[in-house]
Design a protein around this motif. Structure first.
Motif, PDB file in Angstrom:
ATOM      1  N   ARG A 146      -9.144   3.522   4.071  1.00  0.00           N
ATOM      2  CA  ARG A 146      -8.294   4.189   5.054  1.00  0.00           C
ATOM      3  C   ARG A 146      -8.403   5.708   4.988  1.00  0.00           C
ATOM      4  O   ARG A 146      -7.739   6.414   5.732  1.00  0.00           O
TER       5      ARG A 146
ATOM      6  N   TYR B 271      -7.380   7.479   2.423  1.00  0.00           N
ATOM      7  CA  TYR B 271      -6.201   7.999   1.717  1.00  0.00           C
ATOM      8  C   TYR B 271      -6.555   8.523   0.325  1.00  0.00           C
ATOM      9  O   TYR B 271      -5.876   9.374  -0.211  1.00  0.00           O
TER      10      TYR B 271
ATOM     11  N   PRO C 240      -5.684  11.775  -3.938  1.00  0.00           N
ATOM     12  CA  PRO C 240      -5.185  11.605  -2.577  1.00  0.00           C
ATOM     13  C   PRO C 240      -5.744  12.671  -1.627  1.00  0.00           C
ATOM     14  O   PRO C 240      -5.942  13.821  -2.020  1.00  0.00           O
TER      15      PRO C 240
ATOM     16  N   LEU D 207       0.316   4.140  -2.766  1.00  0.00           N
ATOM     17  CA  LEU D 207      -0.139   5.466  -2.363  1.00  0.00           C
ATOM     18  C   LEU D 207       0.822   6.548  -2.864  1.00  0.00           C
ATOM     19  O   LEU D 207       0.409   7.614  -3.311  1.00  0.00           O
TER      20      LEU D 207
ATOM     21  N   LEU E 138      -7.014   1.565   0.258  1.00  0.00           N
ATOM     22  CA  LEU E 138      -6.650   2.981   0.293  1.00  0.00           C
ATOM     23  C   LEU E 138      -7.903   3.858   0.414  1.00  0.00           C
ATOM     24  O   LEU E 138      -7.892   4.886   1.107  1.00  0.00           O
TER      25      LEU E 138
ATOM     26  N   GLN F 212       0.820  -1.210   0.000  1.00  0.00           N
ATOM     27  CA  GLN F 212       0.000   0.000   0.000  1.00  0.00           C
ATOM     28  C   GLN F 212       0.860   1.269   0.000  1.00  0.00           C
ATOM     29  O   GLN F 212       0.450   2.292  -0.563  1.00  0.00           O
TER      30      GLN F 212
ATOM     31  N   ALA G 186      -3.185  11.424   3.122  1.00  0.00           N
ATOM     32  CA  ALA G 186      -2.326  10.584   2.285  1.00  0.00           C
ATOM     33  C   ALA G 186      -1.000  11.291   2.002  1.00  0.00           C
ATOM     34  O   ALA G 186       0.068  10.690   2.062  1.00  0.00           O
TER      35      ALA G 186
END
Length: 857
Positions: A523, A525, A533, A202, A520, A198, A537
């Motif tokens: 979370r 992000y 993002p 990211l 992602l 991840q 993030a």
DNA sequence: GCAAGGTC
């Protein structure tokens, strides 16, 4: 030596069933033990695992995040615990008296590790039984029989390579995730995670966003002219030529390359003036070439996701549908890196089976008519699963809903494309000179032979036709255009492009890449699609870049792959590789511990920025989206508890902050995300004020409390933006009926006989409302009817389709079909008479009935 | 409650 049965262990139930069928000559029967299928024939048993049935973790005493310093996790012991207790128990029970055990998990590294996990479970209850390993690349009669005739041993080195990955991922992921979460004071469910896969994923997204922000657009101009052939009258056109066509100005740059963009406005205008005043151009060169356009390689998971993405399916959705098609038996295993069909696949036989398909049968027949049938090959050939292709079992149209059909058809047509002939194109390039000075060019392409395009409409086969022009001809200029443009920033990664990039960087696996993207999102992000993002993030990536660069770098995976290779070859050990990795992580923590407050503050500020919608109208603070303890979303002030100002939000969906700002309150608008039922809520303060201003409209008496009190039913608008029919004695009486969110509500003179309430209709409802399209009378008016009757209908719709679907995996359409055939679904599911039932219900395979029956207990 | 990897 025990006299018990021989036990075969596979990676999944599906494989267990097919192997049992092959080895038993279809005589195997299935017993259910603790919800696990055990296939039985002669002196043999076959059981399917469900991937890993044990997982690595830290001991219990390390589980409290506040009691354990994250750095302590680096050298903490690691244990393996069962995660699928029922499978583990059943496996041990069978292993105890097994005369021999054969491990038949997938033929790849993870399969070897899963096999070793099974091996260890067997050994715990049976110290002496022989344990063999068989390997095969496809579950066909020939491969499976050959493999079972030539058993081998488990490759413990290869399994250890997989274990090293597990240990390193757990230690790095858990230690750094806990560290970041604790430093930002995030102890709840909103922790801040990082990991080997991840992290770099990211960073890809954040880096692209940085490029977009740093991008400085430059002006440029392009020039176009419209032409016809001078010696032919205008508007004469044959089938494959157009009378009028377009050409573009070009020049040769200093380095000799061809260029179309002019960066000086004055130059562009000078050229344009000449083109505009000119009336003819002289053809300087005509080039004709024939190009072959090869059909696509067989589908691996990434290319399938990408193709599904181009027809509108998000990665996760595409994989969910593929999983369904696979378990129903219509396509092969959907998680594969392989792009070369195995030798065992006979394309002719499969195409013949596909000629029975209602939507693609005739295309399949056309492919069969080709002189040769040689499938394309990609550049990756693996040993575990074939590329994704349809099986010879075809679904009936009624068995799949529209989305599944669309994805199934994509897979079928892709397979047909891979065995089709290449397409051939004729490319025509004309260069002409205007005023003896300026060059213009026109490129045309004509499809000579459609080849695979005939069966594969998803590929681009657009022709661009220009007339059959000859060298030295004179062309007439009809029109000219100057277009002012700007260079564009790089585009954001879409989900498919992201997965393709991950694959090329070597991070994640065929089974995990799409899940990582989903993670992602979960979370906090990334948001929207294509993903963008959040501030959080960026803060996570920045912190990692500074203090733990490896965790956001693809290098970590590359190094791990090298190490795993070495372990598999016996050059390194699990111990040597993991201890080297632990020592690197120890150094990372030394750096981290010197910077404590900085990182946490930065993360906290970013998290707050992601939630802020604007200034609080009652104090100096900011309004942010918040979640109540009960889990509902609302707007609150970040100065709470000093300021208790709140605004409600709709109950459906998760709030997403839009960039649009309300000019009355200076608050950002809010969109509620709920999949297909997402809608824009707008400025929450405007919504609340609008509700305050709107009076309740009484339409009748309250059926709940009118007998003992004098409650009336009224159409109400709530501060959260939702509307309902509710009792005027609220909150003493909580009776309420739902109303659609949008559209003007009209109260008609039609009174319901049963409930004495007027029928309602919704005017000018737009497409985004949650209404059921089948109840819609016309484009503009939605006849809701009596609100009580309407609610009742709505509720029964919900239970009919959703219970069967969620409990047994039966689609609404199939449930209806069962009902039509006079089959009581629940008792049908409990009955063992699959064959008889299938006879009565058209289009429901015995396999699927068996599957449902296995869920009915 | 942490990762990534299997699978449902």
């Amino acid at each position: 030596m025990s006299q018990g049965p021989e036990l075969i262990i596979t990676e999944k139930d599906n494989a267990a069933r097919r192997i049992a069928d092959i080895l038993s000559g279809d005589s195997a029967t299935a017993d259910r033990e603790q919800g696990v299928n055990v296939y039985k024939w002669g002196g043999k048993r076959c059981i399917g695992l469900s991937g890993h049935v044990v997982a690595v973790d830290f001991p219990q005493e390390y589980s409290d995040w506040r009691d354990v310093e994250p750095v302590e996790l680096i050298d903490a012991p690691i244990e393996k615990n069962p995660t699928k207790q029922n499978i583990v128990t059943t496996l041990k029970k069978l292993a105890r008296r097994a005369r021999r055990v054969i491990i038949a998990t997938d033929y790849d590294r993870e399969g070897e590790l899963i096999g070793k996990e099974a091996y260890e479970l067997v050994r715990r209850v049976n110290e002496s039984t022989p344990i063999d390993r068989v390997r095969f690349s496809s579950i066909t009669e020939e491969s499976v029989t050959t493999a079972f005739e030539n058993p081998d041993d488990l490759d413990f080195n290869l399994a250890a390579a997989g274990e090293a990955r597990q240990v390193i991922d757990l230690v790095w992921g858990a230690a750094l995730t806990r560290y970041l979460s604790l430093s930002a004071g995030q102890l709840g469910s909103d922790f801040i995670s990082v990991g080997r896969v991840q992290g770099p994923t990211l960073k890809l997204i954040v880096d692209r966003e940085r490029e977009i922000e740093a991008f400085d657009p430059e002006d440029y101009w392009e020039l176009f002219v419209d032409l016809t052939q001078a010696d032919k009258p205008i508007e004469v056109s044959t089938d494959d030529t157009a009378a009028e066509f377009e050409a573009q100005y070009f020049y040769h740059a200093d380095d000799g390359t061809e260029a179309e963009r002019i960066t000086e406005e004055s130059t562009a205008k000078t050229v344009f003036e000449t083109l505009e005043s000119a009336s003819i151009a002289h053809v300087d060169s005509v080039k004709r070439r024939t190009r072959t356009d090869e059909p696509p390689a067989p589908f691996n998971t990434t290319q399938f996701i990408s193709a599904a993405g181009s027809i509108g399916y998000a990665a996760q959705r595409a994989m969910d549908i593929a999983e369904d098609l696979y378990t129903a038996g219509y396509i092969t295993y959907p998680r594969t890196d392989n792009t070369v069909y195995p030798d065992e696949l006979d394309p002719r036989e499969l195409i013949e089976a596909l000629t029975n398909g209602s939507r693609f049968g005739s295309d399949a027949r056309d492919v069969l008519d080709q002189e040769t049938l040689s499938p394309t090959t990609g550049d990756e050939e693996t040993t575990d699963h074939p590329p994704i292709h349809p099986t010879d079992e075809l679904p009936k149209p009624s068995e799949l809903d529209d989305d599944k059909w669309e994805v199934y058809e994509l897979i079928v047509r892709h397979f047909l494309a891979t065995v089709s002939n290449p397409a051939t194109w004729e490319h025509l390039r004309i260069v002409a000179i205007v005023d003896d000075t300026y060059s213009i060019k026109s490129n045309g392409r004509r499809l000579l032979n459609p080849g695979y395009h005939a069966v594969y409409p998803y590929s681009n086969a657009t022709e661009s036709l220009i007339p059959d022009i000859e060298d030295g001809e004179t062309l007439r200029l009809i029109d000219s255009r100057i277009e002012a443009k700007q260079t564009q920033p790089p585009r954001r990664y879409g989900q498919s492009r992201l997965i393709e990039t991950m694959e090329s960087m070597g991070i994640g696996t065929k089974s995990s890449r799409h899940n990582v993207i989903q993670k992602l999102y979960n979370r906090g992000y990334i948001e929207s699609d294509p993903p963008r993002p959040t501030q959080l993030a960026r803060a996570v990536v920045e912190a990692a870049e500074e203090f733990a660069e490896l965790i956001v770098s693809e290098e970590m995976t590359a190094q791990l792959e090298t190490d795993m290779q070495a372990i598999a070859e016996g050059e390194e050990t699990l111990e040597s590789v993991t201890s080297a990795s632990r020592s690197i992580l120890t150094d990372v923590f030394k750096k981290l511990m010197n910077t404590d407050a900085e990182i946490g503050d930065h993360l906290q500020r970013s998290m707050k920025a992601d939630k802020t919608i604007g200034p609080c109208p009652q104090c100096e603070g900011d309004l942010i989206t918040r979640k109540s303890q009960a889990g509902s979303h609302f707007i609150g002030c970040d100065s709470y508890p000093d300021c208790e100002y709140t605004l409600p939000l709709p109950s459906t969906g998760k709030p997403h902050i839009l960039e649009t700002v309300c000019d009355v309150h200076n608050l950002q608008q809010i969109k509620m995300l709920a999949g297909k039922r997402s809608f824009v809520h707008g400025c929450p303060l405007c919504e609340a004020e609008a509700a305050d201003e709107q009076a309740d409209r009484v339409i009748g008496t309250c059926p709940e409390c009118n007998a003992h009190a004098d409650g009336e039913l009224a159409i109400k608008r709530l501060r959260s933006g939702s509307r309902l029919v509710g009792c005027t004695r609220y909150p003493d009486c909580e009776y309420s009926l739902p109303l659609p969110r949008q559209g003007e509500i009209d109260v008609t003179d039609n009174i319901c006989d049963e409930h004495a309430l007027p029928a309602l209709q919704i005017l000018e409802a737009d497409e985004n409302t949650t209404k059921d399209k089948t109840t819609k009378e016309s484009d503009d008016i939605w006849e809701l009817g009596c609100p009580i009757c309407n609610y009742r209908e709505y509720q029964s719709d919900q239970t009919d389709s959703s219970t069967l679907e969620s409990v047994h995996g039966i689609g609404a359409k199939t449930a209806e079909k069962l009902k039509d055939a006079g089959v009581d679904t629940v008792s049908a599911l409990k009955s063992a008479e699959a064959n008889t039932l299938a006879d009565r219900v058209d289009g429901v395979s015995v396999d699927r009935l068996r599957k449902w029956q296995s869920t009915a207990d």
